[in-house]
Design a protein around this motif. Structure first.
Motif, PDB file in Angstrom:
ATOM      1  N   TYR A   1      47.652  36.324  46.953  1.00  0.00           N
ATOM      2  CA  TYR A   1      46.216  36.565  46.790  1.00  0.00           C
ATOM      3  C   TYR A   1      45.477  35.278  47.147  1.00  0.00           C
ATOM      4  CZ  TYR A   1      47.366  40.849  44.260  1.00  0.00           C
ATOM      5  OH  TYR A   1      47.849  42.075  43.922  1.00  0.00           O
TER       6      TYR A   1
ATOM      7  N   ASP B   1      42.191  34.820  47.034  1.00  0.00           N
ATOM      8  CA  ASP B   1      41.112  34.622  46.072  1.00  0.00           C
ATOM      9  C   ASP B   1      41.401  35.438  44.819  1.00  0.00           C
ATOM     10  OD1 ASP B   1      39.505  32.990  47.783  1.00  0.00           O
ATOM     11  OD2 ASP B   1      38.929  34.817  48.867  1.00  0.00           O
TER      12      ASP B   1
ATOM     13  N   LEU C   1      39.622  37.654  42.123  1.00  0.00           N
ATOM     14  CA  LEU C   1      38.384  38.414  41.987  1.00  0.00           C
ATOM     15  C   LEU C   1      38.352  39.105  40.631  1.00  0.00           C
ATOM     16  CD1 LEU C   1      38.341  40.154  45.502  1.00  0.00           C
ATOM     17  CD2 LEU C   1      37.244  38.009  44.854  1.00  0.00           C
ATOM     18  N   ILE C   2      37.198  39.048  39.959  1.00  0.00           N
ATOM     19  CA  ILE C   2      36.965  39.754  38.700  1.00  0.00           C
ATOM     20  C   ILE C   2      35.728  40.621  38.886  1.00  0.00           C
ATOM     21  CG2 ILE C   2      36.446  39.545  36.244  1.00  0.00           C
ATOM     22  CD1 ILE C   2      37.874  36.896  36.217  1.00  0.00           C
ATOM     23  N   GLY C   3      35.927  41.917  38.757  1.00  0.00           N
ATOM     24  CA  GLY C   3      34.824  42.847  38.950  1.00  0.00           C
ATOM     25  C   GLY C   3      35.218  44.235  38.486  1.00  0.00           C
TER      26      GLY C   3
ATOM     27  N   THR D   1      35.769  49.283  43.454  1.00  0.00           N
ATOM     28  CA  THR D   1      34.413  49.162  43.984  1.00  0.00           C
ATOM     29  C   THR D   1      34.274  47.798  44.642  1.00  0.00           C
ATOM     30  OG1 THR D   1      33.480  48.246  41.940  1.00  0.00           O
ATOM     31  CG2 THR D   1      33.508  50.646  42.138  1.00  0.00           C
ATOM     32  N   ASP D   2      33.157  47.581  45.294  1.00  0.00           N
ATOM     33  CA  ASP D   2      32.885  46.286  45.921  1.00  0.00           C
ATOM     34  C   ASP D   2      32.109  45.346  45.001  1.00  0.00           C
ATOM     35  OD1 ASP D   2      34.163  47.139  48.215  1.00  0.00           O
ATOM     36  OD2 ASP D   2      32.301  47.932  49.113  1.00  0.00           O
TER      37      ASP D   2
ATOM     38  N   THR E   1      31.684  42.566  42.474  1.00  0.00           N
ATOM     39  CA  THR E   1      32.478  41.413  42.053  1.00  0.00           C
ATOM     40  C   THR E   1      31.610  40.481  41.224  1.00  0.00           C
ATOM     41  OG1 THR E   1      33.853  41.566  44.044  1.00  0.00           O
ATOM     42  CG2 THR E   1      33.905  39.490  42.821  1.00  0.00           C
ATOM     43  N   PHE E   2      32.108  40.099  40.068  1.00  0.00           N
ATOM     44  CA  PHE E   2      31.372  39.178  39.201  1.00  0.00           C
ATOM     45  C   PHE E   2      31.791  37.722  39.433  1.00  0.00           C
ATOM     46  CE2 PHE E   2      31.755  43.167  36.635  1.00  0.00           C
ATOM     47  CZ  PHE E   2      30.430  43.568  36.760  1.00  0.00           C
TER      48      PHE E   2
ATOM     49  N   GLN F   1      34.459  35.160  41.806  1.00  0.00           N
ATOM     50  CA  GLN F   1      35.395  35.005  42.918  1.00  0.00           C
ATOM     51  C   GLN F   1      35.753  33.529  43.032  1.00  0.00           C
ATOM     52  OE1 GLN F   1      34.116  36.647  46.655  1.00  0.00           O
ATOM     53  NE2 GLN F   1      35.873  35.832  47.796  1.00  0.00           N
TER      54      GLN F   1
END
Length: 320
Positions: free
Chosen positions: A132, A134, A136-138, A142-143, A145-146, A148
């Motif tokens: 990975y 990056d 990502l937390i979201g 879905t797109d 993202t909170f 990155q």
């Protein structure tokens, strides 16, 4: 009716006149002498071995680079054990739960981290950016993202080592905690529930304090083992003691002397960790008979200092 009296036992010796001969354990003394002789021989051979280069050992034993590695090793040990103990206790409670989902997830966690080698886990966390790029937390699928963050900046070698050691330790700690909880009589829990105590309060106030008697000894061994397992994080250059040792002998090619330096410090740290472990075992073993044990070394010194009581020579002296 005629009463007969037994003749006086004139020829029978009095009990105090019997000679007490102590049992001699010649085999123990022969084995002890052989062991000490072998130990002295090995120590003398190492002391006179010029290939060890004792001057190099003395030069690097207290070097600043070694102390920097010791600091990393110590905080990794403490942080990984804290993470493993907290997470392991949670996993142990989940494995004892009647909820099939919690039981299944906790069993899967233990199965995975106990079934894969620790070295593989360390390498995986160290090179997680290859999987990975990056973090990502979201919201899933879905797109949105909170947060990155680049994986390499987040998972530094020290953080990767902490995660690998802590998660691996959690799997083993959970089994130790679970065994300790199950060692407490179920009647203790039932009595607490009959008094109106909630399950969480019962676990914290009643079960866990009694389970500590079973948990402490193996957990102390796990702490000592964790201290030594930190040497594996040198594979990802986490700048621990072993990493710095490898950096030195990669330059001066003095592999054996530098490994002796590492062994001396690991032995010193393990010895220091054994002291609080013994104290905790005595504290939580009070009242069970196991906490009153005295080490052979203390018994030996106590026997050398304390003079045995004088045995009375005859019955008259005993009466006095």
């Amino acid at each position: 009716m005629t009463t007969t009296t037994a003749p006086a036992d004139i020829d029978r010796p009095a009990p105090e006149q019997l000679t007490i001969v102590p049992l001699r354990h010649y085999g123990r003394w022969i084995a002890a002498i052989a062991a000490v002789t072998a130990l002295v021989g090995v120590a003398g051979s190492l002391a006179k071995n010029g290939n060890l280069h004792w001057e190099i050992i003395g030069h690097f034993l207290f070097a600043d680079l070694i102390f920097d590695g010791l600091v990393t090793t110590l905080w990794l040990t403490v942080a990984a054990m804290a993470l493993g103990l907290v997470l392991g206790t949670l996993v142990a409670v989940m494995r004892l739960s009647t909820n099939p989902v919690l039981y299944g997830m906790s069993s899967l966690f233990v199965w995975f981290f106990r079934g894969t080698p620790l070295l593989v886990q360390i390498i995986f966390w160290g090179y997680a950016a290859a999987l990975y790029k990056d973090v990502l937390i979201g919201i899933p699928f879905t797109d949105i993202t909170f947060i990155q963050v680049e994986t390499n900046s987040l998972l530094t070698p020290a953080i990767a080592a902490l995660l690998a050691l802590g998660l691996n330790e959690a799997a083993y700690a959970s089994e130790i905690v679970r065994a300790g909880i199950q060692s407490v009589d179920i009647g203790q829990t039932e009595a607490a529930h009959s008094l109106g105590m909630r399950p969480a309060l019962t676990m914290r106030r009643i079960v866990l304090p009694q389970a500590m008697r079973v948990i402490i000894p193996p957990m102390g061994n796990e702490t000592i083992n964790m201290l030594k397992m930190t040497a594996l994080v040198s594979i990802i250059s986490a700048h621990d003691l072993m990493s710095n040792i490898q950096d030195v002998y990669a330059q001066n090619y003095q592999v054996i002397p530098m490994l002796v330096v590492a062994s001396i410090w690991y032995l010193a740290l393990v010895t220091l960790l054994s002291i609080p472990q013994a104290w905790l075992e005595r504290r939580y073993g009070r009242g069970s008979g196991h906490g009153e044990r005295v080490s052979p070394l203390r018994r030996m010194f106590a026997g050398a200092v304390t003079r045995p009581a004088r045995r009375p020579k005859n019955a008259k002296e005993t009466a006095l």
